[in-house]
Design an enzyme around this catalytic site. Structure first.
Site, PDB file in Angstrom:
ATOM      1  N   SER A  86       0.904  -1.205   0.117  1.00  0.00           N
ATOM      2  CA  SER A  86       0.149   0.132  -0.056  1.00  0.00           C
ATOM      3  C   SER A  86       0.988   1.147  -0.133  1.00  0.00           C
ATOM      4  O   SER A  86       0.209   2.353  -0.152  1.00  0.00           O
ATOM      5  CB  SER A  86      -0.904   0.010   1.147  1.00  0.00           C
ATOM      6  OG  SER A  86      -2.043  -0.769   1.022  1.00  0.00           O
ATOM      7  N   LYS A  89       0.534   3.568  -2.951  1.00  0.00           N
ATOM      8  CA  LYS A  89      -0.718   4.504  -3.131  1.00  0.00           C
ATOM      9  C   LYS A  89      -0.003   6.159  -2.778  1.00  0.00           C
ATOM     10  O   LYS A  89      -0.671   6.967  -3.472  1.00  0.00           O
ATOM     11  CB  LYS A  89      -1.574   4.449  -1.823  1.00  0.00           C
ATOM     12  CG  LYS A  89      -2.460   3.225  -1.906  1.00  0.00           C
ATOM     13  CD  LYS A  89      -3.476   3.049  -0.717  1.00  0.00           C
ATOM     14  CE  LYS A  89      -4.499   1.939  -0.821  1.00  0.00           C
ATOM     15  NZ  LYS A  89      -3.986   0.848  -0.360  1.00  0.00           N
ATOM     16  N   SER A 151      -6.473   3.731   3.795  1.00  0.00           N
ATOM     17  CA  SER A 151      -5.636   2.851   2.911  1.00  0.00           C
ATOM     18  C   SER A 151      -6.908   2.292   1.977  1.00  0.00           C
ATOM     19  O   SER A 151      -6.401   0.937   1.846  1.00  0.00           O
ATOM     20  CB  SER A 151      -4.971   2.006   3.647  1.00  0.00           C
ATOM     21  OG  SER A 151      -3.945   1.530   2.907  1.00  0.00           O
ATOM     22  N   LYS A 254       2.651   6.613   4.895  1.00  0.00           N
ATOM     23  CA  LYS A 254       1.929   5.298   4.577  1.00  0.00           C
ATOM     24  C   LYS A 254       2.536   4.224   4.856  1.00  0.00           C
ATOM     25  O   LYS A 254       3.693   3.930   4.814  1.00  0.00           O
ATOM     26  CB  LYS A 254       1.681   5.487   2.848  1.00  0.00           C
ATOM     27  CG  LYS A 254       0.672   4.527   2.459  1.00  0.00           C
ATOM     28  CD  LYS A 254      -0.749   4.981   2.762  1.00  0.00           C
ATOM     29  CE  LYS A 254      -1.909   4.035   2.648  1.00  0.00           C
ATOM     30  NZ  LYS A 254      -1.777   2.852   3.616  1.00  0.00           N
TER      31      LYS A 254
END
Length: 420
Positions: A86, A89, A151, A254
């Site tokens: 993730s 992202k 997320s 993140k």
């Protein structure tokens, strides 16, 4: 041809900076695949070795940089490609932020949550989601909140489909293209969210670079990463970044996890007007991820400080000129060139000016020529662009003829060496 050149400067530990003057200049000649390489080292040495305060980390791949200068404080397998999970992202966010800045997208634009987005990234998927309802229309603003705070994989897919028509086109024509524009040469993308896909590969260095770019380019949008919770569809979810509640000054970015990539994190914090960015990947436990990132940031804040190598517009070196009134042109940086160094001491640094040369006359003042790279041991600590600090007019016919003959001889020498 590629060329490297720089100037020796030297000082004692107590007065390593600012620079006081030229001590010696050395010009070495080597032959490489890119052509003639001119190199002279700009060294700084002090009593304290950097190894004395070295960081001992457990993450398989990691990097710690200072956001303003891009100085690298620590790196470990920083150019190894891994599944970014993730953390990828961030690239999706940058694409959307850039489109907002260019006016191609508005925060109030609404995109439909398709069945594909709902099944792959929504409630039925069992993964991280913002719980956007099937066939609902959600604003770009809310989708960004869902993607970056919760997320949400569904939020990323909806953004990708809304901007590009489908996720594959978004990954190839939007994310990869934009990554190359930002100088990220290794990253590849198969989707918008980091869900398992063989094409999803990034290095921790390139993750740090895109994080740095977001922080510096989109300060207002960056605030999203520091929001501690977001509610959508009556479901409140906390920000997954553990640093926000455990480290003073932490405000992004993140986390990520997939079976192939392991646990990873891109984090950033500001203390005493210094911002550091950490990226780690490949750990086997989420608690280790949190403690490793925090430990690395605290180590950086505790042991390093910014020092100025060259003031704005100060000469940092020179480049060879072809066919000009002068054989060389002075080079300078428009901004101060700073690097992070250990506190209460100094270490050996080597600065090299790297450019494609010789530079053909005429040369205009302010013309981009190359970069100055500062090395800490075997690793590049930082780099900054350099420009011509003066104008060089075209030389006489004789001057051009002499330079042409010289380059011909060098070219023949290089061709012969490559055959060996």
């Amino acid at each position: 041809m590629a060329a490297e050149t720089s100037i020796f400067r030297k000082s004692n530990a107590a007065a390593a900076f600012p620079w006081r003057g030229l001590v010696a200049a050395v010009l070495a000649l080597a032959v490489g695949w890119g052509g003639i390489v001119y190199a002279a080292n700009n060294s700084v040495q002090g009593a304290k070795k950097a190894e004395e305060a070295a960081f001992d980390g457990d993450a398989p791949t990691a990097i710690l940089i200072e956001a303003s200068s891009g100085s690298v404080l620590f790196e470990k397998n920083a150019d190894e490609l891994r599944a970014p999970s993730s953390m990828m992202k961030l690239m999706t966010a940058e694409v959307v932020f850039n489109a907002l800045r260019e006016g191609k997208v508005k925060l109030t634009d609404e995109y439909r949550v398709s069945e594909n987005a709902w099944r792959k990234g929504g409630a039925p998927s069992g993964g991280s989601t913002m719980f956007a309802a099937l066939n609902s229309k959600v604003s770009v603003d809310d989708l960004l909140h869902g993607a970056l705070i919760q997320s949400g994989n569904d939020a990323c897919i909806a953004l990708a489909e809304g901007m590009a028509g489908n996720e594959r086109i978004f990954a190839a024509d939007f994310m990869t293209k934009r990554a190359r524009e930002l100088g990220m040469t290794k990253s590849t993308f198969g989707n918008s969210n980091g869900l398992p896909d063989p094409a999803n590969k990034m290095t921790v260095r390139e993750l740090a670079n895109v994080a740095r770019y977001i922080i510096r380019t989109y300060p207002d949008m960056y605030k999203l990463f520091g929001e501690k919770e977001f509610t959508w569809n009556k479901i409140k979810q906390p920000n997954r970044n553990p640093l926000l509640n455990s480290l003073n000054g932490a405000d992004g970015l993140k986390t990520g996890y997939t079976k192939d990539g392991g646990y990873g994190m891109v984090g950033s914090a500001v203390q005493n007007d210094t911002r550091l960015i950490v990226v780690i990947n490949g750990l086997e436990d989420p608690d280790d991820r949190a403690s490793e990132a925090k430990k690395m940031l605290e180590w950086g804040f505790r042991n390093f400080e910014a020092r100025t190598l060259f003031a704005a517009n100060q000469q940092v070196g020179f480049a060879k000129v072809f066919g000009g009134e002068s054989r060389s042109v002075k080079l300078a940086s428009r901004d101060p060139i700073k690097v992070m160094v250990p506190k209460n001491g100094s270490e050996k640094l080597i600065a090299r000016v790297v450019y494609n040369g010789p530079v053909r006359a005429p040369v205009t003042e302010g013309q981009p020529v190359g970069v100055v790279r500062v090395w800490r041991g075997a690793n590049v600590a930082m780099e900054a662009p350099v420009y011509a600090a003066e104008a060089i007019a075209t030389g006489s016919t004789m001057r051009r003829a002499i330079d042409g003959a010289s380059e011909l001889v060098i070219g023949m020498f290089r061709a012969s060496a490559e055959k060996l």
